[in-house]
Design a protein around this motif. Structure first.
Motif, PDB file in Angstrom:
ATOM      1  N   ALA A 230       0.824  -1.212   0.000  1.00 45.86           N
ATOM      2  CA  ALA A 230       0.000   0.000   0.000  1.00 45.86           C
ATOM      3  C   ALA A 230       0.854   1.256   0.000  1.00 45.86           C
ATOM      4  O   ALA A 230       1.848   1.357   0.729  1.00 45.86           O
ATOM      5  N   LEU A 231       0.440   2.232  -0.811  1.00 51.23           N
ATOM      6  CA  LEU A 231       1.118   3.529  -0.832  1.00 51.23           C
ATOM      7  C   LEU A 231       1.102   4.167   0.551  1.00 51.23           C
ATOM      8  O   LEU A 231       2.063   4.812   0.954  1.00 51.23           O
ATOM      9  N   GLY A 232       0.013   3.963   1.288  1.00 49.21           N
ATOM     10  CA  GLY A 232      -0.107   4.557   2.613  1.00 49.21           C
ATOM     11  C   GLY A 232       0.706   3.858   3.679  1.00 49.21           C
ATOM     12  O   GLY A 232       0.722   4.302   4.832  1.00 49.21           O
ATOM     13  N   TYR A 233       1.390   2.772   3.296  1.00 46.92           N
ATOM     14  CA  TYR A 233       2.244   2.050   4.237  1.00 46.92           C
ATOM     15  C   TYR A 233       3.725   2.239   3.928  1.00 46.92           C
ATOM     16  O   TYR A 233       4.550   2.353   4.827  1.00 46.92           O
ATOM     17  N   THR A 234       4.059   2.319   2.637  1.00 50.11           N
ATOM     18  CA  THR A 234       5.466   2.413   2.227  1.00 50.11           C
ATOM     19  C   THR A 234       5.865   3.771   1.678  1.00 50.11           C
ATOM     20  O   THR A 234       7.040   4.107   1.633  1.00 50.11           O
ATOM     21  N   GLY A 235       4.869   4.572   1.223  1.00 43.69           N
ATOM     22  CA  GLY A 235       5.201   5.757   0.456  1.00 43.69           C
ATOM     23  C   GLY A 235       5.639   5.350  -0.943  1.00 43.69           C
ATOM     24  O   GLY A 235       5.541   4.180  -1.332  1.00 43.69           O
ATOM     25  N   MET A 236       6.138   6.310  -1.725  1.00 47.74           N
ATOM     26  CA  MET A 236       6.634   6.028  -3.072  1.00 47.74           C
ATOM     27  C   MET A 236       8.151   6.015  -3.074  1.00 47.74           C
ATOM     28  O   MET A 236       8.785   6.774  -2.347  1.00 47.74           O
ATOM     29  N   TYR A 237       8.699   5.162  -3.902  1.00 50.23           N
ATOM     30  CA  TYR A 237      10.149   5.176  -4.079  1.00 50.23           C
ATOM     31  C   TYR A 237      10.540   6.405  -4.883  1.00 50.23           C
ATOM     32  O   TYR A 237       9.755   6.942  -5.656  1.00 50.23           O
ATOM     33  N   ASP A 238      11.760   6.874  -4.690  1.00 49.38           N
ATOM     34  CA  ASP A 238      12.222   8.087  -5.360  1.00 49.38           C
ATOM     35  C   ASP A 238      12.120   7.956  -6.872  1.00 49.38           C
ATOM     36  O   ASP A 238      12.511   6.944  -7.445  1.00 49.38           O
ATOM     37  N   ASP A 239      11.587   8.987  -7.495  1.00 50.96           N
ATOM     38  CA  ASP A 239      11.471   9.047  -8.953  1.00 50.96           C
ATOM     39  C   ASP A 239      11.800  10.479  -9.352  1.00 50.96           C
ATOM     40  O   ASP A 239      11.063  11.406  -9.019  1.00 50.96           O
ATOM     41  N   VAL A 240      12.896  10.659 -10.044  1.00 55.00           N
ATOM     42  CA  VAL A 240      13.356  12.007 -10.393  1.00 55.00           C
ATOM     43  C   VAL A 240      12.293  12.770 -11.171  1.00 55.00           C
ATOM     44  O   VAL A 240      12.102  13.971 -10.982  1.00 55.00           O
TER      45      VAL A 240
END
Length: 219
Positions: A168-178
């Motif tokens: 879930a996005l609300g559990y991990t956040g997003m990985y870095d994307d320039v």
């Protein structure tokens, strides 16, 4: 897992959390409620609601497509509300969801919406290129993702699908994307919210609400 009356009450909690300590200019505050009454069996419940979010996203996109372009739009999506919101913004940009699209006259080529996702119950890779909601970010000027790495409900988000183990996005956040670096702001709010998925913990937290105000009410 709440009825319509409780959904409205919780919407008002969001209103007071955002506006009671702010000096925002006059605002039309809309509480978007959708059928989420309890279904017997917790796993069955969350899976049924997940399927329902796609149709709800089309309804929400239809509403957003009828709003004028002169007024700023800010959206806060909590849990499945974030999933409905990202789906709606994807459809607004001409995307297809569950085999359906919006009529061309309602699509928006680009946008400047301010959006905050709290405890977002959507896959953490859906906003990337080739993701299920990949076009959603084209409608957003600034996206705040407030995730909780101690959320006991979203920790089990993988149960939403019979096969695979989505996070879930609300559990991990997003990985870095320039490519999205200037668009997205992320914050792990576990110290403010604790081991809970209750939205009340978000709307009653001074830190969480202040972060949200800076994005949603920065007109």
């Amino acid at each position: 897992r709440v009825d319509a009356c409780d959904a409205i009450r919780r919407g008002w909690d969001a209103y007071h959390g955002l506006f009671d300590c702010s000096k925002a200019r006059p605002t039309r505050f809309v509480i978007w409620s959708w059928p989420s009454d309890k279904i017997k069996g917790q796993v069955r419940d969350v899976r049924a609601k997940a399927v329902h979010t796609s149709g709800e996203a089309h309804y929400f996109a239809w509403l957003l497509g009828h709003l004028g372009n002169n007024s700023p739009i800010s959206i806060v999506g909590y849990s499945y509300g974030a999933r409905v919101t990202s789906g709606a913004l994807h459809v607004l940009s001409g995307g297809e969801l569950a085999g359906c699209t919006l009529p061309p006259g309602l699509q928006r080529p680009s946008g400047s919406m301010q959006v905050a996702f709290m405890a977002a119950a959507l896959h953490n890779n859906w906003l990337y290129a080739n993701g299920c909601h990949e076009l959603a970010t084209s409608q957003i000027e600034h996206l705040l993702i407030q995730y909780n790495s101690k959320d006991p409900v979203l920790k089990r988000y993988h149960l939403i699908e019979k096969h695979g183990r989505p996070a879930a996005l609300g559990y991990t956040g997003m990985y870095d994307d320039v490519s999205l670096a200037t668009l997205i702001e992320q914050s792990d709010v576990r110290s403010s919210v604790g081991k809970s998925h209750a939205e009340a913990n978000y709307f009653r937290s001074d830190r969480v609400m202040e972060e949200a105000r800076q994005v949603l009410l920065d007109w």
